[in-house]
Write a protein that holds these residues in place. Structure first.
Motif, mmCIF file in Angstrom:
data_model
loop_
_atom_site.group_PDB
_atom_site.id
_atom_site.type_symbol
_atom_site.label_atom_id
_atom_site.label_comp_id
_atom_site.label_asym_id
_atom_site.label_seq_id
_atom_site.Cartn_x
_atom_site.Cartn_y
_atom_site.Cartn_z
ATOM 1 N N MET A 383 0.744 -1.284 0.091
ATOM 2 C CA MET A 383 -0.113 0.122 -0.040
ATOM 3 C C MET A 383 1.008 1.130 -0.005
ATOM 4 O O MET A 383 0.648 2.266 -0.610
ATOM 5 C CB MET A 383 -0.874 0.202 1.160
ATOM 6 N N ILE A 390 -5.259 2.754 -4.190
ATOM 7 C CA ILE A 390 -5.775 1.489 -3.890
ATOM 8 C C ILE A 390 -6.456 1.562 -2.387
ATOM 9 O O ILE A 390 -6.085 2.242 -1.443
ATOM 10 C CB ILE A 390 -4.725 0.065 -3.621
ATOM 11 N N PHE A 392 -9.091 -0.768 0.525
ATOM 12 C CA PHE A 392 -10.109 -1.710 0.886
ATOM 13 C C PHE A 392 -11.413 -1.089 1.468
ATOM 14 O O PHE A 392 -11.115 -0.224 2.607
ATOM 15 C CB PHE A 392 -9.503 -2.720 1.923
ATOM 16 N N GLY A 468 -12.978 -2.602 -9.311
ATOM 17 C CA GLY A 468 -13.341 -3.190 -8.080
ATOM 18 C C GLY A 468 -13.704 -4.656 -8.000
ATOM 19 O O GLY A 468 -14.436 -5.038 -9.244
ATOM 20 N N VAL A 471 -13.555 -9.112 -2.298
ATOM 21 C CA VAL A 471 -12.566 -9.645 -1.467
ATOM 22 C C VAL A 471 -12.776 -11.216 -1.767
ATOM 23 O O VAL A 471 -11.844 -11.973 -1.847
ATOM 24 C CB VAL A 471 -12.150 -9.416 -0.326
ATOM 25 N N THR A 480 -14.308 -5.113 -0.267
ATOM 26 C CA THR A 480 -14.205 -5.031 -1.538
ATOM 27 C C THR A 480 -12.928 -4.240 -1.878
ATOM 28 O O THR A 480 -12.532 -3.362 -0.809
ATOM 29 C CB THR A 480 -15.150 -3.984 -2.259
ATOM 30 N N ILE A 481 -11.987 -4.791 -2.909
ATOM 31 C CA ILE A 481 -10.731 -3.901 -3.051
ATOM 32 C C ILE A 481 -10.888 -3.052 -4.344
ATOM 33 O O ILE A 481 -11.726 -3.619 -5.446
ATOM 34 C CB ILE A 481 -9.632 -4.647 -3.239
ATOM 35 N N TRP A 482 -10.614 -1.705 -4.119
ATOM 36 C CA TRP A 482 -10.642 -0.904 -5.281
ATOM 37 C C TRP A 482 -9.399 -0.125 -5.766
ATOM 38 O O TRP A 482 -8.369 0.050 -4.865
ATOM 39 C CB TRP A 482 -11.855 0.368 -4.931
#
Length: 677
Positions: A383, A390, A392, A468, A471, A480-482
């Motif tokens: 990160m 990025i 979460f 996106g 997870v 969710t990861i973006w």
């Protein structure tokens, strides 16, 4: 004290006691409730039938009154001096003699074959007038249908009060409309409506009645201030109006009634006028207070249940006392200072097995925490060094963001964590639409990849590409990861290219290609569209300006002409430069006579416009004229080419007629198809 309350809220003993309480209460109250419910249903059916009858009665009374008014209008129309409409004395004498008709209507008008109002009788006065009424919807409907019509309620242009009108056309021997007799009625003073919606006793009557048109606008209400307002904004009728519109806004004389929420509502139509009668009243009052009986049953059941629940609770406390000691030890599993070697209660049976399970869970928790700490170190390294933003997210909040994300949005990394995700959206509606899109995409097993406008901490906005994925696919609660990428510059460049492809660079008007596309769209919708028109504009003497003063002067003059065309056209019309000194205008939903007035205005404004131009030491006043050809777009035109050809022919004829003139294309053989302005 708070901890004690929390413990009791989750205690098995308390839950069992509460379950017993609910069971006993339900058993006692169910019988009473079922009896009351059966009685309430019978009462409600009787009330619904009564309200249906009342709504139908009002609808029938309105229909009868409307038919009576139409008969009066038809009887009076037979006396209209059709062959002497050009004689003011004959027209005013006719209106003076219509005492009965004038007592039934607030205003009586006479319109001639030109669709001009030539005489009016209102408030005891008869006078001649000359008002063009051809653009009024009810006049157009009368001409089109060739029969009597009732207008939509609206605000009078002369008096400014809400009213509606009835028309009665008169025909000559050739079957053409020779005159129209019109009766107008004010909604606020007319007994046709007000007597039916006024309370039967006083203003505290629980039953409210209104009458609306087919669009839901109120035409009769006990409170005159509600006239012409949307019935959906009245709390008494919002639910029933919404249901009526959802069913397609039917207007049937056969009434219907139902219970909506706390009200009983009834609906009946008035087909002769396209009106609807709505009645609403509190169900509690009409049904005689069924809630009181249900409340009494609840109190009886509750009293019996409390006694039974207390007895069962005391029994549970005695039987489950050993479980309390194990429970306290188990709760310490969440504390960081709890040791795996600390002694657990020694017991056999189910309690001993439960203690061994807790010890196993504790060992697993310790191992998982170590692995999680190691993974977190690696994640923080990613990160901190990732070149894109990025984040979460979970349950609508940011849990972890990269340094690039913080820089992109102008936040501190630690500050963002825990913030709600809506802070990066320009509005709450934008955030809701984004959540809906993401939810639907993830539910379908896909991943998000779209462009959105977002907002930084300093309230500035920019465009970003959002990618996106959940997870854990299928589990939205896992988070969710973006990935965020700033695409503001690339998007601006793309939009600029798109604009250039459809617009003329010099004047900013749409170009010929875009004009033809919009004209094609208009032709595709000809089946049910209103009349439209297209005009071709060719500048007169423009070549002399270019040759005498140069292209710079010509270009500036073209920009000025473009401004004149834009200001002369309506907001939804299309103005285009189709090449050189040629322009075109697409007038959507425009009658040819209106188009001719617009074209004449353009000719005048262009001819009067002068450009101050300095060439060397000399100062010049440059001007041009405009020749305009108009074509009315109707169902006979099926291709863009045919429309352009007709407009070009009309424009050419305008130039032949001396320039600075307007000619309209008419579909006929030979030169007769071009008419002068």
């Amino acid at each position: 004290m708070i901890d004690r309350l929390r413990y009791l809220a989750g205690s098995l003993k308390v839950r069992l006691a509460l379950a017993s309480f609910v069971l006993i209460a339900a058993s006692v109250a169910l019988t009473v409730v079922l009896v009351l419910r059966a009685m309430e249903q019978r009462s409600q059916r009787a009330v619904l039938d009564s309200e249906i009858a009342n709504a139908e009665r009002i609808g029938l009374v309105l229909s009868a009154k409307i038919v009576s008014l139409q008969r009066s209008l038809r009887a009076a129309s037979e006396q209209v001096p059709v062959d002497r409409l050009d004689k003011p004395a004959a027209v005013t004498a006719f209106l003076d003699d219509q005492k009965v008709l004038r007592s039934q209507f607030d205003s009586v008008f006479v319109a001639d074959a030109r669709l001009h109002l030539i005489a009016v009788a209102e408030e005891g006065d008869v006078r001649m007038t000359d008002i063009d009424a051809s653009d009024r919807a009810y006049i157009r409907r009368t001409v089109r249908a060739r029969r009597s019509v009732i207008s939509q309620p609206g605000v009078s242009r002369t008096s400014g009060t809400p009213m509606f009108v009835m028309t009665m056309p008169l025909f000559d021997r050739d079957g053409r409309i020779a005159a129209i007799l019109i009766g107008g009625m004010k909604l606020s003073t007319n007994a046709l409506l007000n007597d039916l919606t006024r309370p039967a006793t006083d203003d505290h009557d629980p039953v409210s009645t209104i009458v609306t048109d087919n669009e839901g606008k109120i035409v009769s209400h006990r409170d005159p201030s509600w006239m012409m307002k949307n019935a959906a904004s009245d709390a008494h009728f919002a639910a029933v109006v919404a249901r009526w519109k959802a069913e397609g806004s039917p207007i049937e004389p056969q009434g219907s009634a139902r219970r909506l929420g706390d009200d009983i509502v009834a609906v009946a139509g008035v087909p002769d006028a396209d009106w609807v009668v709505f009645r609403s009243a509190p169900a509690e009052l009409l049904l005689g207070g069924p809630s009181a009986g249900r409340l009494q049953a609840i109190w009886i059941g509750s009293a019996v249940a409390v006694a039974g629940g207390l007895i069962i609770l005391l029994v549970m406390l005695a039987l489950l006392r050993p479980l309390r000691h194990l429970e306290r030890r188990a709760l310490r599993l969440i504390n960081e200072d709890f040791s795996a070697q600390e002694a657990w209660p020694q017991s056999g049976g189910e309690l001993g097995e439960l203690a061994r399970v807790f010890q196993h869970v504790l060992r697993q928790k310790t191992a998982m925490r170590a692995a999680s700490d190691e993974l977190l170190v690696k994640m923080r390294a990613v990160m901190a060094n990732a070149p894109v933003g990025i984040a979460f997210t979970r349950l609508g909040r940011f849990e972890l963001v990269s340094d690039q994300f913080a820089r992109l949005f102008g936040y501190d990394s630690a500050q963002v964590q825990g913030m709600r995700t809506h802070v990066i959206c320009p509005s709450d509606e934008s955030h809701r639409s984004f959540i809906r899109m993401a939810t639907e995409t993830f539910a379908a097993g896909g991943t998000c990849d779209e462009e959105r406008e977002l907002v930084r901490a300093d309230s500035s906005r920019f465009w970003a590409r959002l990618q996106g994925a959940p997870v854990c696919m299928g589990d939205t609660n896992a988070g969710t990861i973006w990935i965020f990428t700033d695409i503001t510059e690339s998007r601006r460049h793309r939009e600029q290219l798109s604009w250039s492809a459809s617009h003329d660079e010099l004047t900013g008007l749409v170009n010929r290609r875009e004009f033809e596309l919009r004209l094609a769209e208009e032709l595709d919708g000809r089946a049910d569209a209103e009349p439209s028109a297209a005009m071709f504009i060719d500048l007169d003497r423009f070549k002399a300006v270019n040759d005498g003063s140069g292209h710079a002067a010509g270009d500036l003059l073209l920009k000025h002409i473009a401004g004149i065309l834009l200001s002369s056209a309506r907001a939804h019309d299309t103005v285009a430069r189709i090449g050189g000194d040629e322009f075109a205008v697409l007038l959507v939903g425009c009658d040819v006579r209106v188009a001719e007035r617009i074209a004449s205005s353009i000719c005048t404004r262009v001819a009067n416009h002068q450009l101050e131009w300095e060439s060397g030491a000399e100062s010049q006043r440059l001007s041009v004229g405009a020749s305009i050809g108009i074509v009315s777009i109707d169902a006979t035109f099926t291709t863009v080419k045919a429309v352009l050809k007709a407009a070009d022919e009309a424009c050419y004829e305008a130039k032949r007629a001396g320039r600075g003139t307007v000619r309209t294309y008419r579909r006929a053989a030979g030169p007769a198809n071009l008419l002068a302005d």
